[in-house]
Design a protein around this motif. Structure first.
Motif, mmCIF file in Angstrom:
data_model
loop_
_atom_site.group_PDB
_atom_site.id
_atom_site.type_symbol
_atom_site.label_atom_id
_atom_site.label_comp_id
_atom_site.label_asym_id
_atom_site.label_seq_id
_atom_site.Cartn_x
_atom_site.Cartn_y
_atom_site.Cartn_z
ATOM 1 N N PHE A 161 0.832 -1.210 0.000
ATOM 2 C CA PHE A 161 0.000 0.000 0.000
ATOM 3 C C PHE A 161 0.866 1.259 0.000
ATOM 4 C CE2 PHE A 161 -2.872 -3.040 2.397
ATOM 5 C CZ PHE A 161 -3.640 -3.337 1.285
ATOM 6 N N ILE A 162 1.917 1.240 0.801
ATOM 7 C CA ILE A 162 2.822 2.384 0.855
ATOM 8 C C ILE A 162 3.492 2.584 -0.506
ATOM 9 C CG2 ILE A 162 4.911 3.317 1.931
ATOM 10 C CD1 ILE A 162 4.161 1.718 4.446
ATOM 11 N N GLY A 163 3.946 1.483 -1.110
ATOM 12 C CA GLY A 163 4.617 1.567 -2.399
ATOM 13 C C GLY A 163 3.719 2.088 -3.502
ATOM 14 N N ALA A 164 2.463 1.655 -3.522
ATOM 15 C CA ALA A 164 1.526 2.130 -4.550
ATOM 16 C C ALA A 164 1.296 3.629 -4.419
ATOM 17 C CB ALA A 164 0.202 1.373 -4.428
ATOM 18 N N PHE A 165 1.193 4.109 -3.185
ATOM 19 C CA PHE A 165 1.004 5.546 -2.960
ATOM 20 C C PHE A 165 2.221 6.338 -3.434
ATOM 21 C CE2 PHE A 165 1.491 9.323 -0.273
ATOM 22 C CZ PHE A 165 0.284 9.974 -0.539
ATOM 23 N N ILE A 166 3.415 5.831 -3.159
ATOM 24 C CA ILE A 166 4.649 6.496 -3.592
ATOM 25 C C ILE A 166 4.720 6.553 -5.113
ATOM 26 C CG2 ILE A 166 7.172 6.281 -3.662
ATOM 27 C CD1 ILE A 166 7.034 5.094 -0.849
ATOM 28 N N ARG A 167 4.351 5.463 -5.773
ATOM 29 C CA ARG A 167 4.404 5.393 -7.239
ATOM 30 C C ARG A 167 3.532 6.472 -7.877
ATOM 31 N NH1 ARG A 167 5.140 5.580 -12.280
ATOM 32 N NH2 ARG A 167 4.882 3.760 -13.621
ATOM 33 N N VAL A 168 2.301 6.589 -7.399
ATOM 34 C CA VAL A 168 1.357 7.529 -7.990
ATOM 35 C C VAL A 168 1.706 8.973 -7.629
ATOM 36 C CG1 VAL A 168 -1.057 8.269 -7.996
ATOM 37 C CG2 VAL A 168 -0.502 5.833 -8.072
ATOM 38 N N THR A 169 2.151 9.191 -6.398
ATOM 39 C CA THR A 169 2.369 10.553 -5.908
ATOM 40 C C THR A 169 3.732 11.119 -6.274
ATOM 41 O OG1 THR A 169 0.934 10.023 -4.020
ATOM 42 C CG2 THR A 169 2.272 12.028 -3.862
ATOM 43 N N TYR A 170 4.777 10.300 -6.178
ATOM 44 C CA TYR A 170 6.137 10.823 -6.319
ATOM 45 C C TYR A 170 6.887 10.321 -7.551
ATOM 46 C CZ TYR A 170 5.304 12.170 -1.479
ATOM 47 O OH TYR A 170 4.774 12.716 -0.334
ATOM 48 N N LEU A 171 6.420 9.228 -8.184
ATOM 49 C CA LEU A 171 7.145 8.682 -9.320
ATOM 50 C C LEU A 171 6.258 8.491 -10.557
ATOM 51 C CD1 LEU A 171 9.336 5.971 -7.511
ATOM 52 C CD2 LEU A 171 10.144 8.106 -8.530
ATOM 53 N N PRO A 172 5.384 9.442 -10.863
ATOM 54 C CA PRO A 172 4.560 9.274 -12.072
ATOM 55 C C PRO A 172 5.351 9.488 -13.349
ATOM 56 C CG PRO A 172 4.145 11.412 -11.095
ATOM 57 C CD PRO A 172 5.059 10.689 -10.152
ATOM 58 N N ASP A 173 6.468 10.241 -13.263
ATOM 59 C CA ASP A 173 7.289 10.523 -14.438
ATOM 60 C C ASP A 173 8.042 9.269 -14.883
ATOM 61 O OD1 ASP A 173 8.663 12.336 -16.349
ATOM 62 O OD2 ASP A 173 10.416 11.743 -15.169
ATOM 63 N N PRO A 174 7.940 8.867 -16.149
ATOM 64 C CA PRO A 174 8.603 7.641 -16.618
ATOM 65 C C PRO A 174 10.114 7.649 -16.415
ATOM 66 C CG PRO A 174 7.008 8.418 -18.233
ATOM 67 C CD PRO A 174 7.120 9.487 -17.199
ATOM 68 N N ALA A 175 10.768 8.804 -16.593
ATOM 69 C CA ALA A 175 12.221 8.870 -16.452
ATOM 70 C C ALA A 175 12.650 8.583 -15.012
ATOM 71 C CB ALA A 175 12.724 10.241 -16.895
ATOM 72 N N ALA A 176 11.980 9.219 -14.056
ATOM 73 C CA ALA A 176 12.310 8.992 -12.645
ATOM 74 C C ALA A 176 12.027 7.548 -12.254
ATOM 75 C CB ALA A 176 11.512 9.953 -11.770
ATOM 76 N N PHE A 177 10.947 6.990 -12.792
ATOM 77 C CA PHE A 177 10.604 5.609 -12.459
ATOM 78 C C PHE A 177 11.639 4.636 -13.015
ATOM 79 C CE2 PHE A 177 8.179 1.658 -13.415
ATOM 80 C CZ PHE A 177 7.940 1.289 -12.099
ATOM 81 N N LYS A 178 12.150 4.912 -14.216
ATOM 82 C CA LYS A 178 13.170 4.039 -14.801
ATOM 83 C C LYS A 178 14.438 4.042 -13.954
ATOM 84 C CE LYS A 178 11.922 3.925 -19.714
ATOM 85 N NZ LYS A 178 12.366 4.214 -21.098
ATOM 86 N N LEU A 179 14.814 5.213 -13.430
ATOM 87 C CA LEU A 179 16.000 5.280 -12.578
ATOM 88 C C LEU A 179 15.790 4.476 -11.304
ATOM 89 C CD1 LEU A 179 18.812 6.472 -12.149
ATOM 90 C CD2 LEU A 179 17.722 8.436 -11.030
ATOM 91 N N PHE A 180 14.613 4.587 -10.715
ATOM 92 C CA PHE A 180 14.288 3.809 -9.518
ATOM 93 C C PHE A 180 14.346 2.314 -9.821
ATOM 94 C CE2 PHE A 180 11.004 1.356 -7.330
ATOM 95 C CZ PHE A 180 11.367 1.535 -6.004
ATOM 96 N N ALA A 181 13.711 1.906 -10.917
ATOM 97 C CA ALA A 181 13.683 0.486 -11.282
ATOM 98 C C ALA A 181 15.083 -0.036 -11.555
ATOM 99 C CB ALA A 181 12.799 0.289 -12.515
ATOM 100 N N SER A 182 15.927 0.770 -12.196
ATOM 101 C CA SER A 182 17.295 0.358 -12.482
ATOM 102 C C SER A 182 18.070 0.106 -11.205
ATOM 103 C CB SER A 182 18.000 1.428 -13.324
ATOM 104 O OG SER A 182 19.362 1.105 -13.511
ATOM 105 N N ALA A 183 17.904 1.000 -10.224
ATOM 106 C CA ALA A 183 18.613 0.847 -8.953
ATOM 107 C C ALA A 183 18.182 -0.422 -8.222
ATOM 108 C CB ALA A 183 18.373 2.081 -8.074
ATOM 109 N N VAL A 184 16.870 -0.684 -8.223
ATOM 110 C CA VAL A 184 16.356 -1.889 -7.558
ATOM 111 C C VAL A 184 16.908 -3.156 -8.213
ATOM 112 C CG1 VAL A 184 14.278 -3.248 -7.104
ATOM 113 C CG2 VAL A 184 14.256 -0.775 -6.730
ATOM 114 N N LEU A 185 16.812 -3.221 -9.534
ATOM 115 C CA LEU A 185 17.258 -4.417 -10.245
ATOM 116 C C LEU A 185 18.770 -4.598 -10.160
ATOM 117 C CD1 LEU A 185 15.009 -4.197 -13.434
ATOM 118 C CD2 LEU A 185 14.726 -5.717 -11.476
ATOM 119 N N LEU A 186 19.523 -3.504 -10.205
ATOM 120 C CA LEU A 186 20.980 -3.595 -10.105
ATOM 121 C C LEU A 186 21.384 -4.191 -8.765
ATOM 122 C CD1 LEU A 186 23.742 -2.965 -11.367
ATOM 123 C CD2 LEU A 186 23.632 -0.716 -10.268
ATOM 124 N N TYR A 187 20.739 -3.757 -7.710
ATOM 125 C CA TYR A 187 21.067 -4.289 -6.379
ATOM 126 C C TYR A 187 20.742 -5.778 -6.281
ATOM 127 C CZ TYR A 187 21.215 -4.834 -1.329
ATOM 128 O OH TYR A 187 21.505 -5.272 -0.056
#
Length: 304
Positions: free
Chosen positions: A94-120
């Motif tokens: 629930f917390i993650g879904a709220f963050i996605r919609v509120t703070y990471l709607p921009d595709p570029a910012a989301f790609k950077l977040f996803a890259s960091a998660v997958l790299l780790y």
């Protein structure tokens, strides 16, 4: 075919075929394949709205029962571990879904977040394969400590308390901290809620590398956790949609179901074939795909 919510047009046979191919291999490691399906939707289909995360979780709901059923049928489901993962992950989703919609709607910012998660995730898996930690019996967590014939074993002597979860598999006894699994699951739930993957792609590598559990025995629990948390995730995204009328938040139901049907078949056959594939090969396969995807996301972000 036009998918109005996603705002894309693609042949109707493409989503189930892609999902089948991805899920067949990833389900062997206890991963639904959603973490790879999301890059496909963003980079190849051009689906960049926040609702892509919800659509990805809808895929999990339809697809994961095939793998869960197969692992349960073969006696390779650690139920206390599965329910600990579910209960720990749900609040984070629930917390993650709220963050996605509120703070990471921009595709570029989301790609950077996803890259960091997958790299780790990928680097953790590679580290465990190159320098596997020693186990109490003298074998190593990343080495093929489970012989090929042992992968036909079932899980026995499962024990649970508020401090430990334990079980026997392939003649070896495994015990982990209940609180440690619950805390990890909560953190994974947040990340999975943002990314729209249900958390299986994150928690499975951690259970194998950090907790030293055998990949053949944790896959079912991870897929069940992904299934349950994805239900919560889709419901929450759907509930959030009316509060963001100018943004695509709710899942594309038709696209998600088409992906899910292909994933359902892929996970069933992947789970059925898993016991014939060495654990080390499964880990290298997952690590390679994860790192490739992370690199592509990072390149897309910095070159855009």
């Amino acid at each position: 075919m036009l998918f109005s919510t996603a705002g894309i047009e693609v042949a109707i046979w493409v989503p189930p075929l892609v999902a089948f191919c991805i899920s067949f291999f990833t389900s062997m490691g206890g991963v639904s394949g959603a973490f790879l399906l999301l890059p496909f939707q963003i980079s190849f289909l051009g689906y960049t709205n926040p609702s892509v995360s919800a659509t990805n979780q809808l895929f999990n709901i339809v697809a994961t029962p095939g793998g869960v059923y197969r692992y349960w049928k073969e006696g390779r489901m650690v139920w206390p571990l599965a329910w600990t993962v579910v209960l720990g992950t749900l609040p984070g989703v629930f917390i993650g879904a709220f963050i996605r919609v509120t703070y990471l709607p921009d595709p570029a910012a989301f790609k950077l977040f996803a890259s960091a998660v997958l790299l780790y995730i990928g680097l953790r898996m590679v580290k465990s394969l190159v320098s596997p930690p020693a186990q109490k019996n003298g074998t190593t967590a990343g080495a093929p400590g489970i012989r090929h014939a042992d992968t036909h074993c079932t899980i026995t002597d499962v024990r649970f308390s508020l401090s430990r979860i334990g079980y026997t598999y392939a003649g070896e006894r495994y015990e982990v901290s209940f609180r440690g699994i619950a805390l990890l699951s909560f953190i994974v739930g947040i990340v999975g809620g943002v990314y729209g993957i249900g958390g299986g792609a994150i928690i499975a590598p951690f259970l194998v590398t950090f907790f030293g559990l055998p990949v053949h025995a944790i896959a079912g629990a991870c897929l069940l956790g992904t299934f349950m948390t994805s239900i919560a995730g889709v419901a929450f995204y759907q509930a959030l949609a009316p509060f963001y009328p100018g943004m695509s938040v709710a899942p594309d139901w038709l696209l998600g179901i088409l992906f899910g049907l292909g994933g359902l078949a892929g996970m069933y056959f992947g789970a059925r074939c898993q016991k014939h594939v060495p654990a080390r090969a499964i880990k290298w396969m997952l690590a390679g795909v994860i790192l490739f995807t992370a690199g592509k996301y990072a390149a897309d972000f910095f070159l855009s």
